[in-house]
Scaffold this active site. Structure first.
Site, PDB file in Angstrom:
ATOM      1  N   HIS A  54       0.839  -1.196   0.000  1.00 14.03           N
ATOM      2  CA  HIS A  54       0.000   0.000   0.000  1.00 14.03           C
ATOM      3  C   HIS A  54       0.874   1.246   0.000  1.00 14.03           C
ATOM      4  O   HIS A  54       2.029   1.237   0.421  1.00 14.03           O
ATOM      5  CB  HIS A  54      -0.980  -0.026   1.174  1.00 14.03           C
ATOM      6  CG  HIS A  54      -0.441   0.347   2.505  1.00 14.03           C
ATOM      7  ND1 HIS A  54      -0.470   1.632   3.001  1.00 14.03           N
ATOM      8  CD2 HIS A  54       0.114  -0.402   3.495  1.00 14.03           C
ATOM      9  CE1 HIS A  54       0.025   1.660   4.219  1.00 14.03           C
ATOM     10  NE2 HIS A  54       0.402   0.436   4.548  1.00 14.03           N
ATOM     11  N   ASP A  88       6.241   2.940   7.084  1.00  5.31           N
ATOM     12  CA  ASP A  88       4.905   2.427   6.802  1.00  5.31           C
ATOM     13  C   ASP A  88       4.154   3.397   5.908  1.00  5.31           C
ATOM     14  O   ASP A  88       3.642   4.418   6.373  1.00  5.31           O
ATOM     15  CB  ASP A  88       4.168   2.250   8.133  1.00  5.31           C
ATOM     16  CG  ASP A  88       2.781   1.673   7.985  1.00  5.31           C
ATOM     17  OD1 ASP A  88       2.423   1.235   6.878  1.00  5.31           O
ATOM     18  OD2 ASP A  88       2.037   1.659   8.989  1.00  5.31           O
ATOM     19  N   GLU A 110      -5.132   1.704   2.679  1.00  9.74           N
ATOM     20  CA  GLU A 110      -4.933   0.545   3.559  1.00  9.74           C
ATOM     21  C   GLU A 110      -5.091   0.934   5.014  1.00  9.74           C
ATOM     22  O   GLU A 110      -5.637   0.162   5.817  1.00  9.74           O
ATOM     23  CB  GLU A 110      -3.542  -0.053   3.317  1.00  9.74           C
ATOM     24  CG  GLU A 110      -3.274  -1.357   4.064  1.00  9.74           C
ATOM     25  CD  GLU A 110      -2.643  -1.157   5.445  1.00  9.74           C
ATOM     26  OE1 GLU A 110      -2.433  -2.163   6.161  1.00  9.74           O
ATOM     27  OE2 GLU A 110      -2.363   0.007   5.827  1.00  9.74           O
ATOM     28  N   GLU A 111      -4.630   2.125   5.366  1.00  7.13           N
ATOM     29  CA  GLU A 111      -4.633   2.542   6.762  1.00  7.13           C
ATOM     30  C   GLU A 111      -6.046   2.689   7.325  1.00  7.13           C
ATOM     31  O   GLU A 111      -6.241   2.639   8.530  1.00  7.13           O
ATOM     32  CB  GLU A 111      -3.869   3.863   6.925  1.00  7.13           C
ATOM     33  CG  GLU A 111      -2.390   3.807   6.550  1.00  7.13           C
ATOM     34  CD  GLU A 111      -1.565   2.935   7.487  1.00  7.13           C
ATOM     35  OE1 GLU A 111      -2.142   2.277   8.367  1.00  7.13           O
ATOM     36  OE2 GLU A 111      -0.335   2.916   7.339  1.00  7.13           O
ATOM     37  N   ASP A 145       4.617  -4.603   3.490  1.00  4.93           N
ATOM     38  CA  ASP A 145       4.026  -3.367   4.002  1.00  4.93           C
ATOM     39  C   ASP A 145       5.150  -2.498   4.559  1.00  4.93           C
ATOM     40  O   ASP A 145       5.782  -1.735   3.823  1.00  4.93           O
ATOM     41  CB  ASP A 145       2.988  -3.717   5.069  1.00  4.93           C
ATOM     42  CG  ASP A 145       2.116  -2.528   5.476  1.00  4.93           C
ATOM     43  OD1 ASP A 145       2.587  -1.384   5.360  1.00  4.93           O
ATOM     44  OD2 ASP A 145       0.984  -2.740   5.911  1.00  4.93           O
ATOM     45  N   HIS A 186       3.033   5.117  12.832  1.00  5.36           N
ATOM     46  CA  HIS A 186       1.850   5.966  12.640  1.00  5.36           C
ATOM     47  C   HIS A 186       1.994   7.362  13.255  1.00  5.36           C
ATOM     48  O   HIS A 186       0.993   8.017  13.552  1.00  5.36           O
ATOM     49  CB  HIS A 186       0.600   5.289  13.194  1.00  5.36           C
ATOM     50  CG  HIS A 186       0.103   4.159  12.346  1.00  5.36           C
ATOM     51  ND1 HIS A 186      -1.102   3.519  12.579  1.00  5.36           N
ATOM     52  CD2 HIS A 186       0.645   3.527  11.269  1.00  5.36           C
ATOM     53  CE1 HIS A 186      -1.275   2.558  11.692  1.00  5.36           C
ATOM     54  NE2 HIS A 186      -0.221   2.539  10.889  1.00  5.36           N
TER      55      HIS A 186
END
Length: 593
Positions: free
Chosen positions: A334, A344, A381-382, A410, A494
């Protein structure tokens, strides 16, 4: 005399012809291997030797220039960047768009009211970042609203944590729950378990965060666009209403927000009430009073968000197979990120772009894979694997019948150590591939040698979770799948600190780990697309099933003995407990982490 000369002339011409023919035949024989088409081994070795850490670093730098949250203009720009890269390599490229329901923050505040009358407003934004560029920390799909109550520490928010709270006389109803991430629960499960016990709102923190970082994330349950469950959310396609019960059950019933560990410490240090259980205090990495609460401070919590329709973009490049074009080997990663997304997911995106470059190099040397290779760059995706799930739902029949494998990467590079997860038929092939790739952290050592030394043997996890884009392929379409990454549990997960600078200073300064992951990923796909007979080995699958059967038989035997010595009421209670446990496991299996 004339006849003799004629015979002599004929003989010279004949011998000249034979001599030239002999020379050509000898030259052709000697140089047979040089003039014959290159073998698969030649292309395999060429793929390995064509790796460059500089190229990977360049891709990652470009991808992380700006935050690119799904549904925003910068996210579209990264999609166009990936598309232009594929097109520049003359690969067959296309984009598939979906109109889906996404969630964004508008306003949030957490204000602490102390018994002495003082008031403190917690800093919810990360220091040093402009909110005009980096989205304020929030939980996607959290309902809007306010709460006012005493804080109470819920540990991980598990069933046994609530039992421990009850045993200590703590009543959580009406409180604002303070929960730390972990314990095997998704964000959605943490919030819903709190709601079931009357908690008004949840503040969630992650231990070990990097310089005040805050972990964003989704609290929606399940996979894919909530408005098109089971079918692709194509533009102008059928959609459920947002107030449809099937849609509403995907969202939590109480509000939640992520906070930094520093903010959590301010609250935890202020708590009174019973002492924390020893196990909680021992594992807690942040400072606290050692008390559970509730109170005596009060928390005034407000969150306002919006759910709105947005367009997401999946980008594909296709290398059509020469002999089995209707059999697909899919490589997916993604592209969307909560912030800059260096780890990420764009360490994986950079690897995908480099695999495309190296495959095209092989094609220019004459390679054409036996089966079709599809490079997939997913969006959203998140928010709950939305881009990949919508595409799988739209192409479910073809994918289930024609896909050889789905290979997912990922967070490709998080730090040291190789961590693969697969369905069992890949075990032997993956092990074989790691013997061909150099270890990025030990000169003169293969990845296989370092990996097995660190784990005292081969350690391959199973894909039991629902935490990346392999989920719709494996759980919806039944496609054999692989997920792998280098390093784990990186501290900027994140947060706004997941940037190119963090990668070059901490994650992978020389980009050799990127090279290693790209090598394993690309070579796995090469073998699956090229080998005349698919290199699957189902013996590990059979062995694992036999182990599970033995466990099941032991459980059945234990249940039979248990029921034999129990009354009817006890049997009914036992069966009810089993049903309840099964229900919890199902929720865990199908929830997003």
């Amino acid at each position: 005399m004339l006849h003799l000369c004629s015979n002599l002339h004929f003989s010279i011409k004949t011998w000249s012809f034979l001599f030239i023919f002999f020379i050509l035949a000898f030259y052709t024989t000697v140089n047979y291997h040089h003039n014959s088409p290159p073998t698969s081994l030649f292309y395999f070795n060429t793929f390995i030797s064509s790796a460059t850490n500089y190229t990977l670093a360049t891709y990652l730098r470009h991808l992380t220039l700006h935050p690119h949250l799904a549904g925003t203009t910068p996210s579209l720009h990264t999609a166009l960047y990936v598309k232009s890269h594929f097109q520049s390599l003359n690969l067959q490229t296309h984009v598939t768009n979906y109109t889906v329901l996404l969630s964004y923050p508008l306003f949030s505040s957490v204000i602490l009211h102390f018994p002495n009358g003082s008031v403190l407003s917690l800093a919810l934004a990360e220091p040093g970042f402009s909110l005009s560029e980096v989205v304020k920390p929030y939980h996607a799909y959290s309902p809007s609203g306010s709460a006012y109550g005493k804080p109470c520490f819920l540990n991980y928010g598990r069933e046994k944590d609530y039992i421990a709270l009850g045993a200590n006389g703590v009543k959580v109803k009406g409180c604002v729950g303070i929960v730390r991430r972990g314990g095997g629960l998704s964000r959605n499960e943490m919030v819903e378990k709190a709601a079931a016990r009357g908690v008004q709102a949840v503040l969630m923190f992650t231990e070990g965060e990097f310089e005040g970082g805050v972990e964003r994330g989704t609290v929606m349950s399940g996979l894919g666009d909530p408005l098109s469950p089971g079918w692709g959310g194509v533009e102008n396609g059928e959609k459920l209403r947002i107030d449809d019960p099937l849609v509403m059950q995907r969202f939590p019933s109480i509000h939640s927000l992520p906070i930094s560990m520093k903010s959590a410490e301010i609250i935890l240090k202020s708590l009174e009430g019973p002492e924390m259980p020893y196990e909680w205090r021992k594992s807690l990495r942040c400072s606290s009073s050692g008390r559970l609460g509730p109170g005596p401070i009060m928390i005034n919590f407000t969150y306002q968000g919006e759910k709105k329709m947005a367009t997401v973009h999946n980008v594909f490049a296709v290398i059509r197979g020469s002999l089995e074009p209707d059999r697909f080997v899919l490589l997916g990663n993604h592209r969307d990120a909560w912030t800059y997304g260096a780890v990420d997911p764009n360490s994986g995106t950079a690897a995908l772009l480099d695999i495309a470059r190296r495959y095209v190099l092989l094609m220019r040397l004459g390679w054409n894979p036996r089966r079709t290779i599809i490079l997939c760059s997913w969006d959203a995706e998140e928010f709950g694997m939305i881009g990949s799930t919508e595409w799988v739902e739209q192409n479910l029949v073809n994918l289930g019948s024609k896909s050889v494998a789905y290979l997912n990467v990922d967070c490709a590079v998080q730090g040291p150590g190789f961590f693969p997860s697969t369905t069992p038929q890949f075990d032997n092939l993956l092990t074989e591939i790691t013997k061909k790739v150099n270890d990025p952290d030990s000169e003169g050592t293969t990845l296989y040698e370092r990996w097995t030394a660190a784990n005292r043997g081969i350690k391959i996890q199973r894909l039991s979770g629902v935490d990346s884009d392999f989920s719709p392929f494996l759980h919806h379409a039944g496609v054999p799948s692989v997920d792998m990454y280098y390093g784990r549990d990186f501290p900027v997960y994140h947060t706004a600190f997941d940037s190119y600078n963090w990668m070059v200073n901490f994650g992978d300064p020389f980009f050799q780990r990127h090279v290693a992951v790209t090598g394993v990923w690309g070579l796995l796909a090469f073998r699956l697309a090229e080998d005349p007979i698919l290199p699957f080995n189902y013996l590990p699958y059979a062995a694992e099933l036999q182990i599970l059967v033995k466990v099941l038989l032991i459980a059945v035997d234990w249940i039979q003995q248990f029921l034999f010595f129990r009354s009817c009421d006890e049997i009914l209670l036992f069966i009810s407990s089993l049903v309840f446990i099964y229900h919890l496991q199902s929720l865990t299996f199908f929830s997003e982490t």
